[in-house]
Scaffold this motif. Structure first.
Motif, PDB file in Angstrom:
ATOM      1  N   LEU A  27      32.569  61.558  18.475  1.00 55.86           N
ATOM      2  CA  LEU A  27      31.090  61.521  18.711  1.00 55.86           C
ATOM      3  C   LEU A  27      30.457  60.697  17.735  1.00 55.86           C
ATOM      4  N   ASN A  28      29.753  59.767  18.071  1.00 63.41           N
ATOM      5  CA  ASN A  28      28.842  58.845  17.253  1.00 63.41           C
ATOM      6  C   ASN A  28      29.759  57.948  16.304  1.00 63.41           C
ATOM      7  N   GLU A  29      31.059  57.961  16.713  1.00 63.74           N
ATOM      8  CA  GLU A  29      32.110  56.924  15.783  1.00 63.74           C
ATOM      9  C   GLU A  29      31.905  55.610  16.472  1.00 63.74           C
ATOM     10  N   VAL A  30      32.363  54.349  15.515  1.00 60.85           N
ATOM     11  CA  VAL A  30      32.331  53.204  16.156  1.00 60.85           C
ATOM     12  C   VAL A  30      33.486  52.499  15.895  1.00 60.85           C
ATOM     13  N   ALA A  31      34.160  51.907  16.910  1.00 63.24           N
ATOM     14  CA  ALA A  31      35.550  51.637  16.943  1.00 63.24           C
ATOM     15  C   ALA A  31      35.640  50.018  17.383  1.00 63.24           C
ATOM     16  N   VAL A  32      36.652  49.309  17.182  1.00 66.14           N
ATOM     17  CA  VAL A  32      36.933  48.143  17.663  1.00 66.14           C
ATOM     18  C   VAL A  32      38.438  48.470  18.572  1.00 66.14           C
ATOM     19  N   ILE A  33      38.415  48.015  19.734  1.00 70.24           N
ATOM     20  CA  ILE A  33      39.169  48.282  20.742  1.00 70.24           C
ATOM     21  C   ILE A  33      39.867  47.059  21.643  1.00 70.24           C
ATOM     22  N   ASN A  34      40.793  47.286  22.351  1.00 68.51           N
ATOM     23  CA  ASN A  34      41.360  46.444  23.383  1.00 68.51           C
ATOM     24  C   ASN A  34      41.192  47.053  24.518  1.00 68.51           C
ATOM     25  N   LEU A  35      40.621  46.528  25.721  1.00 70.18           N
ATOM     26  CA  LEU A  35      40.551  47.009  26.950  1.00 70.18           C
ATOM     27  C   LEU A  35      41.300  46.335  28.005  1.00 70.18           C
ATOM     28  N   GLY A  36      41.943  47.083  28.836  1.00 70.18           N
ATOM     29  CA  GLY A  36      42.575  46.484  30.130  1.00 70.18           C
ATOM     30  C   GLY A  36      42.131  46.928  31.303  1.00 70.18           C
ATOM     31  N   LEU A  37      41.661  45.971  31.904  1.00 71.60           N
ATOM     32  CA  LEU A  37      40.964  46.617  33.249  1.00 71.60           C
ATOM     33  C   LEU A  37      41.790  46.304  34.646  1.00 71.60           C
ATOM     34  N   SER A  38      41.429  47.071  35.718  1.00 73.58           N
ATOM     35  CA  SER A  38      42.217  47.116  37.117  1.00 73.58           C
ATOM     36  C   SER A  38      42.127  45.777  37.468  1.00 73.58           C
ATOM     37  N   GLU A  39      41.120  45.042  37.508  1.00 70.12           N
ATOM     38  CA  GLU A  39      40.830  43.662  38.021  1.00 70.12           C
ATOM     39  C   GLU A  39      39.985  42.942  37.078  1.00 70.12           C
ATOM     40  N   PRO A  40      40.004  41.534  37.046  1.00 68.21           N
ATOM     41  CA  PRO A  40      39.243  40.568  36.232  1.00 68.21           C
ATOM     42  C   PRO A  40      37.483  40.765  36.558  1.00 68.21           C
ATOM     43  N   ILE A  41      36.715  40.714  35.368  1.00 68.37           N
ATOM     44  CA  ILE A  41      35.466  40.486  35.611  1.00 68.37           C
ATOM     45  C   ILE A  41      34.706  39.304  35.204  1.00 68.37           C
ATOM     46  N   ALA A  42      33.778  39.052  35.406  1.00 66.46           N
ATOM     47  CA  ALA A  42      32.775  37.978  34.747  1.00 66.46           C
ATOM     48  C   ALA A  42      32.147  38.271  33.621  1.00 66.46           C
ATOM     49  N   PHE A  43      32.338  37.880  32.408  1.00 67.47           N
ATOM     50  CA  PHE A  43      31.287  38.212  31.310  1.00 67.47           C
ATOM     51  C   PHE A  43      31.155  37.149  30.322  1.00 67.47           C
ATOM     52  N   ASP A  44      30.201  37.281  29.283  1.00 70.00           N
ATOM     53  CA  ASP A  44      30.057  36.555  28.156  1.00 70.00           C
ATOM     54  C   ASP A  44      30.249  37.420  26.952  1.00 70.00           C
ATOM     55  N   ALA A  45      30.412  36.667  25.973  1.00 65.49           N
ATOM     56  CA  ALA A  45      30.729  37.443  24.436  1.00 65.49           C
ATOM     57  C   ALA A  45      29.119  37.885  24.446  1.00 65.49           C
ATOM     58  N   TYR A  46      29.153  39.164  23.777  1.00 62.02           N
ATOM     59  CA  TYR A  46      27.798  40.018  23.544  1.00 62.02           C
ATOM     60  C   TYR A  46      26.863  38.928  22.797  1.00 62.02           C
ATOM     61  N   GLU A  47      27.392  38.339  21.754  1.00 59.84           N
ATOM     62  CA  GLU A  47      26.774  37.547  21.024  1.00 59.84           C
ATOM     63  C   GLU A  47      26.076  36.379  21.698  1.00 59.84           C
ATOM     64  N   ALA A  48      26.619  35.737  22.732  1.00 59.06           N
ATOM     65  CA  ALA A  48      26.107  34.804  23.568  1.00 59.06           C
ATOM     66  C   ALA A  48      25.108  35.197  24.389  1.00 59.06           C
ATOM     67  N   ASN A  49      25.169  36.501  25.282  1.00 56.98           N
ATOM     68  CA  ASN A  49      24.440  36.972  26.115  1.00 56.98           C
ATOM     69  C   ASN A  49      24.620  38.480  26.347  1.00 56.98           C
ATOM     70  N   HIS A  50      23.457  39.296  25.791  1.00 60.66           N
ATOM     71  CA  HIS A  50      23.427  40.681  25.709  1.00 60.66           C
ATOM     72  C   HIS A  50      23.754  41.421  27.053  1.00 60.66           C
ATOM     73  N   GLU A  51      22.985  40.774  27.938  1.00 58.91           N
ATOM     74  CA  GLU A  51      23.029  41.330  29.520  1.00 58.91           C
ATOM     75  C   GLU A  51      24.473  41.253  29.998  1.00 58.91           C
ATOM     76  N   THR A  52      25.257  40.235  29.944  1.00 59.77           N
ATOM     77  CA  THR A  52      26.354  39.877  30.439  1.00 59.77           C
ATOM     78  C   THR A  52      27.709  40.500  29.693  1.00 59.77           C
ATOM     79  N   GLY A  53      27.453  40.760  28.444  1.00 53.99           N
ATOM     80  CA  GLY A  53      28.296  40.940  27.391  1.00 53.99           C
ATOM     81  C   GLY A  53      28.363  42.372  27.139  1.00 53.99           C
ATOM     82  N   SER A  54      27.606  43.429  27.746  1.00 54.66           N
ATOM     83  CA  SER A  54      27.355  44.745  27.109  1.00 54.66           C
ATOM     84  C   SER A  54      27.920  45.529  28.359  1.00 54.66           C
ATOM     85  N   PHE A  55      28.434  46.665  28.116  1.00 53.74           N
ATOM     86  CA  PHE A  55      29.399  47.638  29.366  1.00 53.74           C
ATOM     87  C   PHE A  55      29.018  49.153  28.698  1.00 53.74           C
ATOM     88  N   ILE A  56      29.118  49.991  29.707  1.00 52.05           N
ATOM     89  CA  ILE A  56      29.209  51.297  29.232  1.00 52.05           C
ATOM     90  C   ILE A  56      30.540  51.805  29.933  1.00 52.05           C
TER      91      ILE A  56
END
Length: 638
Positions: free
Chosen positions: A387-416
């Motif tokens: 809880l409340n810890e911050v980490a750097v991770i690698n994620l693998g998804l079940s299928e590709p998604i479209a996104f931007d790096a968060y630095e470039a676009n907060h809306e398309t670069g964030s997730f939950i």
């Protein structure tokens, strides 16, 4: 006496004036009792935005719940709206308030200071353009100050006001102020803030909040109000590449098909060439429709419906972009995240749901690269995130998604991340970059496949997944089932928990993270056996529903048969064939299922058996009969 009628022209002029003012969204954060709620209450009070009835209520509540004593107003109560907050004298939830000055409009988010509510603070920071970091002049920079400042930088806030509050309680000392500012600038030097203005204030008495205080004559900088009104926060969303996440496919009749959403960035107009980022299909914009009619051009934050000239496949969650300015499309990326679940840790290998924009896919943390120590920002090796810890991770998804790096676009670069069983949000994340791994590795087409292998064996391949407590009888029953199947001419293989830990999983212990990885590997192995056309029996405690669900989803729907060996803990412990429960009770074995590590029973197992009611041989016959009745087995051999 007739009521006074408001001058319509004056009202119209006032509304027009407010509409033309710029809007600044900011957040207040810091440690417990640094005075965040009091500061916002002071801003609302001094901005003349409190009605007389509100002021009367505030005076009454100050006498009942206030912490300042006497008849003095406790401004914190203006923001702490929950009864629990008032009773405890703390902020629990994020409170949003609006106020205005002559120069600007403001939306402020008051966030909790307690460590257990850090996730609420991160939520409030996600939409802010500036942060006021409060520090109690008596306490100086505290761990929560560091944590909140780090999260502020993490979510991309570039403008900070360091408000050294309660300066009145240290005799308005310039020396104390300058020492705190030096400490803060030292640890925040690497955060990349574009502006960092330190201001000595007293939220309780209003010193340097709306007007300059004579008690800090040594301070020559701006007041809090002046800094909020004049700080230049660039809104460059319209200059960024066009992005729109499709929220809804709008089909009111056979003659109209449009795609509705809010522009995350950029602009778009009829005639523009657009691309569906994931599929790569292109078309031109035919029209842009709103409730008020068609637009000649739409800009960032506009909610619109886009009609295209061609009929192409687009669904909710797809990202529309200019054909010449496409986002990334990948199924693996590096990200930073804040873990928000208090009853379960983040476990690499466990499947979660990832929601980016309106797109939801299954995701697994493939690598926990490191956690970040918020006290010194060191990188720490870890197997789990709490809880409340911050980490750097690698994620693998079940299928590709479209996104931007968060630095470039907060809306398309964030997730939950969402827990698949409880549907609770467990983490908020920011995408760094796509991982270009194994891009030259493709599935090889094979002429001999699962169906032909199964046909050769005259059987239907399946996973018989035995789960239950240690000592429940899983291995005994699984062994008997395999003997009966082999006697009937079936082709089988048995994966037993203890045996696998002598080879494939010999490097794993019994922590929660290791148990997840243990089952992930076994599930993948079982999938290979099913592909070989075999009936594979898997006998593992497999205590967590999430991992059993992962194993189920790796094979086809009718190829997974969960067998719950339901034996009460008392009976399993009484048997204790290997003496493990005794050692666990004595503290010689840690993380033992049923004692100090949880077991989550199946909710909808295909077969439930109990050795408390029947013999293992009878239960084995019951399982074989189940397979025979459902067509998994070949006819007996002569």
């Amino acid at each position: 006496m007739a009521e006074a009628v408001p001058d319509v022209a004056l009202v119209t002029d006032y509304l027009a004036e407010q509409e033309n003012k710029g809007l600044l969204r900011f957040i207040t954060c810091g440690s417990v009792d640094d005075g965040k709620s009091t500061l916002i209450g002071r801003l609302l009070y001094d901005s003349k935005l409190i009605f007389e009835d509100q002021l009367a209520t505030l005076s009454r509540d100050s006498r009942k719940h206030g912490t300042v004593g006497g008849d003095e107003i406790d401004f914190a109560l203006l923001v702490d709206g929950l009864e629990a907050e008032r009773e405890q004298g703390i902020t629990i939830d994020v409170a949003y308030r609006f106020f205005t000055t002559e120069a600007r409009k403001f939306i402020v988010a008051d966030t909790p200071g307690h460590e257990q509510y850090t996730r609420n603070m991160a939520t409030g920071a996600s939409n802010a353009e500036l942060a006021i970091i409060l520090v109690d002049a008596r306490q100086g920079v505290l761990p929560q100050t560091r944590r909140h400042s780090f999260i502020v930088s993490l979510v991309g806030i570039k403008h900070v006001i360091l408000a050294v509050n309660k300066i009145d309680l240290v005799d308005h000392s310039q020396e104390v102020f300058e020492r705190i500012v030096a400490d803060y600038r030292s640890f925040a030097a690497s955060f990349g803030f574009e502006t960092l203005q330190a201001i000595p204030i007293s939220a309780r008495y209003g010193d340097n909040v709306m007007s300059r205080s004579e008690k800090t004559a040594w301070y020559s900088g701006p007041t809090l109000k002046e800094q909020l009104e004049t700080v230049e926060v660039a809104d460059d969303l319209e200059q960024k590449p066009f992005r729109m996440v499709v929220q809804w496919v709008n089909r009111p009749n056979l003659d109209f098909r449009g795609f509705s959403g809010t522009l995350a960035s950029g602009s778009v107009k009829p005639g523009d060439d657009l691309v569906v980022a994931k599929s790569g299909r292109t078309s031109k914009v035919k029209s842009i429709v709103t409730y008020d009619g068609k637009l000649a051009e739409a800009f960032a934050r506009d909610a619109v419906t886009i009609q295209l000239e061609d009929e192409i496949d687009i669904s909710r969650g797809d990202v529309l972009a200019k054909a010449t300015e496409r986002p990334e499309v990948a199924d693996q990326f590096q990200a930073r995240l804040i873990w928000m679940q208090d009853d379960h840790d983040l476990l690499p290998g466990r499947p979660y749901l990832l929601k980016c924009g309106a797109k939801t896919v299954t995701a697994t943390v493939t690598e926990l690269k490191h956690k970040i120590d918020i006290n010194n920002f060191d990188h720490l090796a870890a197997k789990t995130v709490q809880l409340n810890e911050v980490a750097v991770i690698n994620l693998g998804l079940s299928e590709p998604i479209a996104f931007d790096a968060y630095e470039a676009n907060h809306e398309t670069g964030s997730f939950i991340l969402i827990d698949r069983l409880s549907n609770h949000t467990v983490a908020a994340g920011m995408i760094d970059f796509a991982l270009r791994r194994a891009s030259n590795v493709h599935l090889q087409a094979l002429d001999v496949h699962k169906a032909s292998r199964a046909a050769q064996k005259d059987q239907k391949p399946a996973v018989l997944w035995f789960t239950g407590l240690s000592g429940a009888g899983k291995s005994t029953i699984a062994n008997l089932v395999e003997k009966k199947l082999q006697a009937g001419g079936q082709h089988t293989y048995l994966l037993d928990g203890d045996n696998v830990r002598h080879g494939l999983n010999r490097d794993l212990g019994f922590t929660e993270a290791d148990r997840v990885e243990n089952i992930r590997r076994v599930a993948e192995t079982a999938k290979l056996f099913v592909d070989a056309g075999l009936i594979v029996l898997v006998s593992f405690i497999s205590p967590f529903r999430a991992e059993r669900r992962l194993a189920r989803e790796l094979v086809e729907e009718d190829e997974f048969i969960e067998i719950y060996v339901s034996t009460p803990l008392e009976l399993a412990e009484k048997r204790d064939p290997k003496g493990l429960y005794k050692k666990a009770r004595e503290g010689k074995i840690k993380n033992f299922t049923g004692i100090d590590s949880p077991y989550e029973p199946p909710e909808n197992a295909e077969i439930v058996v109990s050795t408390a009611e029947k013999s293992p041989d009878e239960l084995a016959d019951q399982i074989v009969a189940h397979l025979s009745d459902r067509g998994y087995l070949s006819a007996p051999k002569d």
